[in-house]
Design an enzyme around this catalytic site. Structure first.
Site, short mmCIF file in Angstrom:
data_model
loop_
_atom_site.label_atom_id
_atom_site.label_comp_id
_atom_site.label_asym_id
_atom_site.label_seq_id
_atom_site.Cartn_x
_atom_site.Cartn_y
_atom_site.Cartn_z
N ARG A 179 42.87 -12.80 -1.24
CA ARG A 179 41.91 -12.23 -0.36
C ARG A 179 42.00 -12.46 1.02
NH1 ARG A 179 42.93 -9.12 -3.19
NH2 ARG A 179 41.63 -7.84 -4.44
N SER A 229 34.00 -4.32 -3.47
CA SER A 229 33.32 -5.51 -3.80
C SER A 229 32.47 -6.24 -2.67
CB SER A 229 34.23 -6.40 -5.01
OG SER A 229 35.25 -5.36 -5.82
N GLU A 299 33.61 -11.75 0.43
CA GLU A 299 34.30 -11.12 0.60
C GLU A 299 33.89 -10.31 1.69
OE1 GLU A 299 36.64 -9.05 -2.48
OE2 GLU A 299 37.44 -8.32 -1.26
#
Ligand SMILES: Cc1cc2nc3c(=O)[nH]c(=O)nc-3n(C[C@H](O)[C@H](O)[C@H](O)COP(=O)(O)OP(=O)(O)OC[C@H]3O[C@@H](n4cnc5c(N)ncnc54)[C@H](O)[C@@H]3O)c2cc1C
Length: 309
Positions: A179, A229, A299
């Site tokens: 990510r 998420s 995130e």
């Protein structure tokens, strides 16, 4: 003339009035439906418009921020003092070559890109079909799902930096990590990306996309406002499981809540403020750390100033 007036005058020389928004609520542009006003938002259609906007912001010391579909953004309740460059459907051309090379502009939605790729019987991008962002956002985040990741399909990306320099970075130069990518680290703007895919069977590709989208429907709270998420996957664990084991399923601060369906998703039940959401992130992080000694890392990206800043 004041600096703001001069800035606006020059901005109006780059964009027609329907492509400039002033005092625009960011809640209209984020999947969380949260966020105060940004001073300005523009919708470029060409690389030159992006370049000129960055140059103008530099000239007037106006902070700017690049966004795609706002599906991974928590914007503060006080909004953003600066200009948002939103890359959207106005900057979303796609071209597909015979050999499976696909060149697309950053504003194209992943769902649309995956449809075009599937229609050309190309396989390897099925994982991206259900990711609700733009190609630019996905490259910046190295978005991934169900075993696929942008890193596996991106050959190169053309970017522009804060000085207006445009260059093409190879897969290696994009420094993809979990990510993350060099785009985030160096505040670059993705203009377009080249993907390489393989010839496949169209029916199988479409079946795979349907199967993965069905899995999402089953597991994720897609009927609620979220940014996907909220936390990265901590090494050796799953954020959702840790949060669930900590007894936090449904835990709520104001209208911000841990999803009942998937504890890795923090959701806005309707009227959550960014303040509520941030408090929830901190509280979940604290409790999970206390119970399991694992530090969850967000995130989701934060934009604007928050109380504790
Ligand atoms: C229901 C739901 C499910 C999700 N599922 C997944 C999933 O399976 N896998 C996954 O990885 N993510 C998932 N996400 C998160 C999100 O969709 C991804 O992170 C996506 O890549 C963000 O793209 P965006 O265009 O919306 O970016 P934004 O939210 O607009 O921006 C996110 C970040 O990317 C930067 N950025 C955006 N565009 C550019 C650009 N052109 N150049 C440089 N930087 C840019 C922004 O500055 C910001 O830092 C999900 C989100 C939701 C709401």
């Amino acid at each position: 003339m004041k600096d703001t007036d001069l800035f606006e005058k020059e901005l109006n020389e780059i964009f027609s009035s329907d492509r400039i928004l002033k005092n625009e609520p960011m809640s209209r542009h984020t999947s969380l439906r949260i966020g105060g006003n940004t001073d300005y938002m523009v919708f470029p259609a060409t690389i030159d418009e992006i370049r000129l906007t960055i140059k103008l912001c530099r000239k007037y010391d106006m902070p700017y921020y690049i966004m795609g579909n706002g599906s991974n953004l928590l914007v503060s309740d006080s909004g953003y003092r600066g200009l948002i460059i939103k890359l959207s459907d106005r900057f979303s051309n796609i071209s597909v070559e015979e050999d499976g090379t696909v060149l697309a502009q950053a504003g194209v939605l992943m769902s649309k890109l995956s449809n075009v790729i599937a229609a050309n019987s190309l396989t390897g991008f099925e994982f991206g079909a259900g990711i609700p962002g733009t190609l630019g956002g996905a490259v910046a985040m190295n978005a991934g799902a169900y075993g696929g990741e942008m890193q596996q399909v991106v050959i190169s990306a053309t970017v522009i930096d804060g000085d207006g320099n445009i260059r093409t970075l190879s897969n290696k130069e994009l420094e993809f990590g979990y990510r993350s990518s060099v785009i985030q680290k160096k505040d670059l703007c993705v203009l377009e990306a080249t993907l390489k895919l393989n010839k496949g069977d169209k029916r199988q590709i479409l079946d795979k996309i349907r199967e993965l989208n069905h899995l999402r429907q089953l597991k994720q709270p897609l009927d609620k406002f979220s940014a996907g998420s909220t936390f990265k996957r901590p090494e050796g664990h799953f954020a959702g499981k840790l949060i669930s084991d900590a007894g936090l399923r449904g835990f709520q601060i104001g209208d911000a809540a841990v999803s009942e369906k998937h504890c890795g998703f923090l959701v806005n039940k309707g009227n959550a403020t960014a303040g509520d959401f941030m408090k929830l992130i901190k509280e979940v992080t604290r409790i999970v750390n206390e119970k399991y000694g694992v530090l969850l890392e967000p995130e989701v990206k934060f934009l604007g100033t928050f109380d504790s800043d």
